[in-house]
Enzyme design. Structure first.
Site, mmCIF file in Angstrom:
data_model
loop_
_atom_site.group_PDB
_atom_site.id
_atom_site.type_symbol
_atom_site.label_atom_id
_atom_site.label_comp_id
_atom_site.label_asym_id
_atom_site.label_seq_id
_atom_site.Cartn_x
_atom_site.Cartn_y
_atom_site.Cartn_z
ATOM 1 N N LYS A 1 -32.225 -4.171 -29.352
ATOM 2 C CA LYS A 1 -33.266 -3.251 -29.827
ATOM 3 C C LYS A 1 -32.713 -2.217 -30.791
ATOM 4 C CE LYS A 1 -36.926 -3.803 -26.493
ATOM 5 N NZ LYS A 1 -37.851 -3.165 -25.552
ATOM 6 N N LYS B 1 -37.485 -17.567 -28.458
ATOM 7 C CA LYS B 1 -38.365 -17.410 -27.314
ATOM 8 C C LYS B 1 -39.732 -16.894 -27.789
ATOM 9 C CE LYS B 1 -38.483 -14.790 -23.060
ATOM 10 N NZ LYS B 1 -37.795 -13.990 -22.071
ATOM 11 N N LYS C 1 -44.362 -11.556 -28.545
ATOM 12 C CA LYS C 1 -45.405 -10.825 -29.256
ATOM 13 C C LYS C 1 -44.853 -10.278 -30.567
ATOM 14 C CE LYS C 1 -48.647 -7.515 -29.844
ATOM 15 N NZ LYS C 1 -50.053 -7.431 -29.897
#
Ligand code: TRP
Length: 326
Positions: A111, A191, A194
């Site tokens: 992140k 994977k 969203k």
């Protein structure tokens, strides 16, 4: 009964990867465990977002949880920010968590790369709040995907560190890993997610879902209809494993390897199976969308029951810390 806790971010747009990888398993635990399932909205504040959409995102996510069968009679469904003890305990846990431990978390590193211009304390503290989510209920079991195992292990360490310094209050929670196959995105590489935009949402228009599936990448080496394919490298076959009955797998496997079945037919069969399972959930979600009062009431009940449990833990924690009683 043994207690389970798990959480899901309020993306609002739950996809078949979430469904197969998490929600289905959450439902399967209802009879054997005392389960608490949370829409973790404070976790979502760690990245930039549109404030005017956040409430709706949490509500939509809660609707999907309820529609999937997380019946409020059988478990607690709640929104994280409705129980402030989560963040309160996170502060205490901050004081026993070594900075080095959170810095090496894979998700934090990923992140930090994705959000270079906003590497805030919350992003780093994310797994500590997650530990507090679990431990404020002294839950012993945490159903999660592979990518969250590291965070559950950190919760164990935090529990150990706390207990060592302040006295035995917390159990060391264990991950319950789902044996579900990992569903990749429609591009067949990463994977399903969203943020990557490679997902098939469980509440999307049926025609939209079929369009995404129809154009999804299969075995890249199968170019012509007459080419034999390899189901082991095909994301559509992975989805069959998740949605089609076991008996059908060997036939689909053979059909693919001998090119007797084409990718589009294979997808049609899959879509039928998928919709058979998802249609009742979609219908239920539609009903719930029109009954905001019922959903809000379920969340209110969830928060109330959870607050009672969490407040009890926090009382013990404050005593263990030696704080002046109010
Ligand atoms: N970090 C989890 C995820 O991204 C969500 C989460 C937050 C969670 N708190 C939790 C999962 C507590 C299990 C237990 O999927």
């Amino acid at each position: 009964m043994k207690r389970v806790f798990s959480g899901i971010q309020p993306t609002g747009d739950i996809h078949i990867g979430n469904y197969v990888g998490a929600l289905r398993q959450w439902v399967s635990l209802l009879d054997e465990y005392d389960c608490i399932y949370s829409v973790v909205d404070y976790h979502a504040v760690t990245v930039e977002y549109e404030t005017s959409e956040m409430g709706q995102r949490s509500l939509d996510t809660a609707i999907i949880l309820l529609a999937c069968g997380l019946n409020p009679e059988k478990c607690h469904v709640m929104v994280q920010s409705h129980v402030p003890e989560h963040t309160e305990l996170a502060w205490v846990f901050n004081c026993v968590t070594p900075v080095g431990e959170v810095e090496r978390m894979t998700q934090f590193k990923d992140k930090s790369k994705q959000h270079r211009s906003n590497i805030n304390m919350g992003l780093m503290d994310y797994p500590v709040l997650q530990a507090a989510d679990i431990l404020v209920y002294r839950a012993g079991f945490v159903p999660v995907g592979e990518d969250q195992v590291q965070h559950v292990e950190l919760s164990r360490e935090i529990a150990r560190k706390f207990n060592g310094r302040f006295g035995q209050i917390f159990p060391e929670p264990e991950a319950i890993l789902s044996c579900a196959p990992k569903i990749l995105g429609t591009e067949g590489r990463s994977k399903m997610s969203k943020t990557l935009g490679n997902y098939i949402g469980i509440l999307e228009e049926e025609s939209e879902m079929w369009d995404k599936l129809r154009t999804a990448v299969t075995d890249v080496n199968r170019v012509r209809r007459s080419d034999p394919g390899d189901p082991e490298v095909c994301n559509i076959f992975t989805m069959h494993r998740a949605f089609s009955p076991e008996e059908a797998h060997s036939e689909l496997d053979k059909g693919c390897r001998t090119a007797s079945i084409g990718c589009i037919d294979c997808k049609r069969i899959l879509f039928k199976q998928m919709m058979a399972e998802l249609t009742p959930i979609r219908e239920k979600a539609l009903l719930l969308k029109n009954d905001r009062a019922y959903v809000m009431d379920a969340l209110k009940q969830g928060a109330k029951a959870c607050r009672a449990m969490a407040a009890e833990t926090m009382e013990e924690v404050r005593t263990a810390l030696g704080l002046l009683k109010a």
